[in-house]
Design an enzyme around this catalytic site. Structure first.
Site, PDB file in Angstrom:
ATOM      1  N   LYS A 170     -11.035  -0.555  -9.283  1.00  0.00           N
ATOM      2  CA  LYS A 170     -10.321  -1.827  -9.081  1.00  0.00           C
ATOM      3  C   LYS A 170     -11.105  -2.770  -8.173  1.00  0.00           C
ATOM      4  O   LYS A 170     -11.111  -3.975  -8.376  1.00  0.00           O
ATOM      5  CB  LYS A 170      -8.898  -1.582  -8.577  1.00  0.00           C
ATOM      6  CG  LYS A 170      -8.739  -1.458  -7.090  1.00  0.00           C
ATOM      7  CD  LYS A 170      -7.285  -1.428  -6.687  1.00  0.00           C
ATOM      8  CE  LYS A 170      -7.115  -1.006  -5.249  1.00  0.00           C
ATOM      9  NZ  LYS A 170      -7.728  -1.863  -4.252  1.00  0.00           N
ATOM     10  N   CYS A 182      -9.802   3.174  -5.914  1.00  0.00           N
ATOM     11  CA  CYS A 182     -10.550   2.111  -5.233  1.00  0.00           C
ATOM     12  C   CYS A 182     -11.742   1.557  -6.014  1.00  0.00           C
ATOM     13  O   CYS A 182     -11.764   0.368  -6.319  1.00  0.00           O
ATOM     14  CB  CYS A 182     -11.009   2.602  -3.866  1.00  0.00           C
ATOM     15  SG  CYS A 182      -9.629   2.849  -2.742  1.00  0.00           S
TER      16      CYS A 182
HETATM   17  P1  NAD Z   1      -0.385   3.595  -2.653  1.00  0.00           P
HETATM   18  O1  NAD Z   1      -0.005   3.049  -3.964  1.00  0.00           O
HETATM   19  O2  NAD Z   1      -0.602   5.073  -2.499  1.00  0.00           O
HETATM   20  O3  NAD Z   1       0.701   3.169  -1.548  1.00  0.00           O
HETATM   21  C1  NAD Z   1       1.235   1.901  -1.432  1.00  0.00           C
HETATM   22  C2  NAD Z   1       2.672   2.051  -0.923  1.00  0.00           C
HETATM   23  O4  NAD Z   1       3.177   0.776  -0.591  1.00  0.00           O
HETATM   24  C3  NAD Z   1       3.629   2.650  -1.936  1.00  0.00           C
HETATM   25  O5  NAD Z   1       4.243   3.800  -1.392  1.00  0.00           O
HETATM   26  C4  NAD Z   1       4.655   1.537  -2.192  1.00  0.00           C
HETATM   27  O6  NAD Z   1       5.949   2.025  -2.444  1.00  0.00           O
HETATM   28  C5  NAD Z   1       4.566   0.769  -0.891  1.00  0.00           C
HETATM   29  N1  NAD Z   1       5.054  -0.612  -0.958  1.00  0.00           N
HETATM   30  C6  NAD Z   1       4.752  -1.576  -1.856  1.00  0.00           C
HETATM   31  N2  NAD Z   1       5.399  -2.718  -1.559  1.00  0.00           N
HETATM   32  C7  NAD Z   1       6.123  -2.485  -0.429  1.00  0.00           C
HETATM   33  C8  NAD Z   1       6.987  -3.271   0.379  1.00  0.00           C
HETATM   34  N3  NAD Z   1       7.256  -4.544   0.087  1.00  0.00           N
HETATM   35  N4  NAD Z   1       7.549  -2.692   1.458  1.00  0.00           N
HETATM   36  C9  NAD Z   1       7.302  -1.408   1.763  1.00  0.00           C
HETATM   37  N5  NAD Z   1       6.479  -0.617   1.043  1.00  0.00           N
HETATM   38  C10 NAD Z   1       5.900  -1.143  -0.046  1.00  0.00           C
HETATM   39  O7  NAD Z   1      -1.699   2.809  -2.215  1.00  0.00           O
HETATM   40  P2  NAD Z   1      -2.944   3.343  -1.341  1.00  0.00           P
HETATM   41  O8  NAD Z   1      -3.826   4.195  -2.159  1.00  0.00           O
HETATM   42  O9  NAD Z   1      -2.424   3.842  -0.043  1.00  0.00           O
HETATM   43  O10 NAD Z   1      -3.701   1.967  -1.112  1.00  0.00           O
HETATM   44  C11 NAD Z   1      -3.193   0.949  -0.284  1.00  0.00           C
HETATM   45  C12 NAD Z   1      -4.283  -0.077  -0.053  1.00  0.00           C
HETATM   46  O11 NAD Z   1      -5.357   0.526   0.677  1.00  0.00           O
HETATM   47  C13 NAD Z   1      -4.917  -0.630  -1.321  1.00  0.00           C
HETATM   48  O12 NAD Z   1      -5.249  -1.971  -1.110  1.00  0.00           O
HETATM   49  C14 NAD Z   1      -6.178   0.188  -1.475  1.00  0.00           C
HETATM   50  O13 NAD Z   1      -7.187  -0.484  -2.167  1.00  0.00           O
HETATM   51  C15 NAD Z   1      -6.587   0.392  -0.031  1.00  0.00           C
HETATM   52  N6  NAD Z   1      -7.397   1.593   0.192  1.00  0.00           N
HETATM   53  C16 NAD Z   1      -7.087   2.750  -0.440  1.00  0.00           C
HETATM   54  C17 NAD Z   1      -7.850   3.893  -0.189  1.00  0.00           C
HETATM   55  C18 NAD Z   1      -7.532   5.187  -0.892  1.00  0.00           C
HETATM   56  O14 NAD Z   1      -8.370   6.090  -0.847  1.00  0.00           O
HETATM   57  N7  NAD Z   1      -6.391   5.338  -1.531  1.00  0.00           N
HETATM   58  C19 NAD Z   1      -8.920   3.834   0.708  1.00  0.00           C
HETATM   59  C20 NAD Z   1      -9.187   2.640   1.366  1.00  0.00           C
HETATM   60  C21 NAD Z   1      -8.414   1.525   1.098  1.00  0.00           C
END
Ligand code: NAD
Length: 446
Positions: free
Chosen positions: A277, A274
């Site tokens: 990026k 996070c």
């Molecule tokens: P991640 O990469 O762990 O998970 C994303 C998932 O989405 C993947 O499993 C991928 O296969 C799936 N995906 C992508 N395109 C898809 C589609 N068309 N249909 C179905 N599934 C699909 O990402 P994350 O860490 O969970 O982060 C997700 C969002 O949340 C980001 O924008 C991130 O900035 C935000 N966020 C993350 C955190 C964190 O701590 N990881 C905290 C707050 C916010």
């Protein structure tokens, strides 16, 4: 609008698209709140695992909660987006928004989901962005859905950013400092408030605002936290030069209610999925509006430089030349209690040391599998003492609880030279000296 909540047969379903760190925790916790949840991911291997109750990520407490809610019939997993959209009143978008090469947020996954939602709309839906998305994305999703719908269907767009921290994600979701809901429709706000009703009961503050403000709150929050980290890291460097102790400085600062004690821990720089990026993305959003975020741009530079500085610190502590040496790493993930290696400072530090001719051995309680995908030529061990065996120095880089009480005599016996670089200030300088270990840490007199 009041939403009925019970196990199987609940009249209201929600879907969460993207079953990563955020989607899986969000879906599971909403199921725990009593809603019927379908989590969707396009990666079939992930869904296959989840259907068997196995976790694709390491997150404390999550497995038990997933299994419980699956057993009780409130949580399902599928790769079939159309089916999941058809049955859902609320669709959360929780896919990744990684950095593109130029630092802007890659919205291709979000766009793709918006198109799929549009193609499968069969009635009124609330489309919610859980992903961290640039200001204006809500509007962008609205336009995509309007354009791609087969037949006109009513829908509302909501921004509901997520503030959970990996490693304590379940607790953060269940007991957040606040919930932010950005929407331009009373009906959508009412539905969202109802989803979060259990949090009302524990008096969680709910911020209701418009979509753009909500999107901005997320970026501003992460940029501020990243600033705090870079700030204390700079203070730590000055402490090292002046003989001050950064921990006492942080404590003295943090007791001021206007500053607060959190996020004032010096270290090897922030990492993870996070802060890096999101700081890059917010500076690009600004530049797209002919505006320069000077503080945040400086924060990014301080953090990038910091990782290289840490490698230099290790080299210096080892006498100035690491060619032909072996260095052991305790920890690899960007923080404890996660297996997430995205932008972990260990990646840059190890790469610099390897370029200078050092061999790397490592142990991380959860992240070695992920690390092996992104690091080359690292030898992995399943125990800190085996890592130390024959090493010219040991580097503590992730503050996993199990590294806090290591048997220092045993470590010293195993190391070729009793040299320790502690980039998380886990140990006390005096104790290490007493043990005859040549020790250095961050921002404390050595
Ligand atoms: P991640 O990469 O762990 O998970 C994303 C998932 O989405 C993947 O499993 C991928 O296969 C799936 N995906 C992508 N395109 C898809 C589609 N068309 N249909 C179905 N599934 C699909 O990402 P994350 O860490 O969970 O982060 C997700 C969002 O949340 C980001 O924008 C991130 O900035 C935000 N966020 C993350 C955190 C964190 O701590 N990881 C905290 C707050 C916010």
């Amino acid at each position: 609008m009041e939403i009925e909540k019970h196990g199987k047969g609940s009249t209201v379903n929600i879907s969460v698209v993207g079953t990563g760190y955020v989607g899986l925790v969000t879906g599971t916790c909403f199921a725990e709140f009593g809603l019927h949840v379908t989590c969707i991911d396009k990666e079939s291997s992930k869904i296959k695992k989840l259907k068997k109750g196995e976790m694709p990520i390491y997150e404390p407490g999550l497995e038990e909660l997933v299994r419980k809610n699956m057993r009780e019939g409130r949580l399902e997993f599928t790769t079939d987006l159309s089916e999941a959209i058809h049955g859902a009143l609320v669709v959360f978008i929780a896919v990744g928004t990684p950095s593109k090469k130029d630092g802007t947020a890659d919205l291709s996954y979000v766009d793709e989901v918006a198109r799929q939602i549009a193609h499968n709309m069969d009635g009124y839906k609330v489309v919610v962005t859980k992903s961290t998305v640039p200001v204006g994305t809500g509007e962008r999703i609205r336009k995509i859905i309007e354009k791609e719908q087969k037949a006109p269907c009513n829908f509302d767009i909501v921004s509901n950013p997520e503030f959970l921290r990996e490693g304590s994600a379940v607790n953060d979701f269940m007991r957040p400092d606040r919930v932010v809901i950005g929407a331009n429709s009373d009906q959508a706000v009412a539905i969202m408030k109802d989803l979060y009703k259990p949090l009302y009961l524990i008096e969680t503050p709910i911020v209701i605002t418009n979509v753009e403000t909500s999107e901005m709150i997320k970026y501003a929050s992460n940029a501020f936290l990243a600033t705090k980290v870079s700030f204390i890291n700079e203070i730590a460097d000055l402490c090292e030069l002046t003989g001050a102790d950064v921990h006492q400085v942080a404590k003295g600062m943090g007791l001021d209610g206007r500053i607060g004690p959190k996020f004032l821990h010096p270290g090897p720089g922030y990492g993870g999925s996070c802060f890096p990026k999101d700081t890059r993305a917010i500076t690009h959003i600004a530049r797209e509006h002919d505006h320069v975020m000077e503080i945040i741009e400086a924060v990014i530079k301080v953090n990038e430089d910091r990782k290289k500085k840490m490698a230099v610190k290790i080299i210096k502590h080892m006498g100035g030349d690491v060619a032909g040496t072996t260095i052991g790493f305790l920890g690899l993930a960007f923080k404890p209690n996660t297996d997430d290696m995205r932008e972990s400072p260990s990646l840059t530090i190890i790469e610099v040391l390897q370029k200078q001719g050092a061999k790397i051995r490592a142990y991380d309680p959860a992240a070695m599998e992920e690390a092996a995908k992104v690091l080359k030529d690292v030898e992995y061990f399943s125990d800190p003492y085996d890592v130390a065996e024959g090493c010219d120095a040991l580097v503590l880089i992730t503050e996993w609880p199990q590294f806090r009480n290591l048997d220092l005599d045993e470590l010293k016996r195993r190391l070729k030279a009793p040299v320790v670089v502690d980039l998380r200030n886990i140990y006390e300088t005096a104790r290490m000296k007493e043990k005859g270990i040549r020790y250095t840490s961050i921002g404390r007199p050595s």
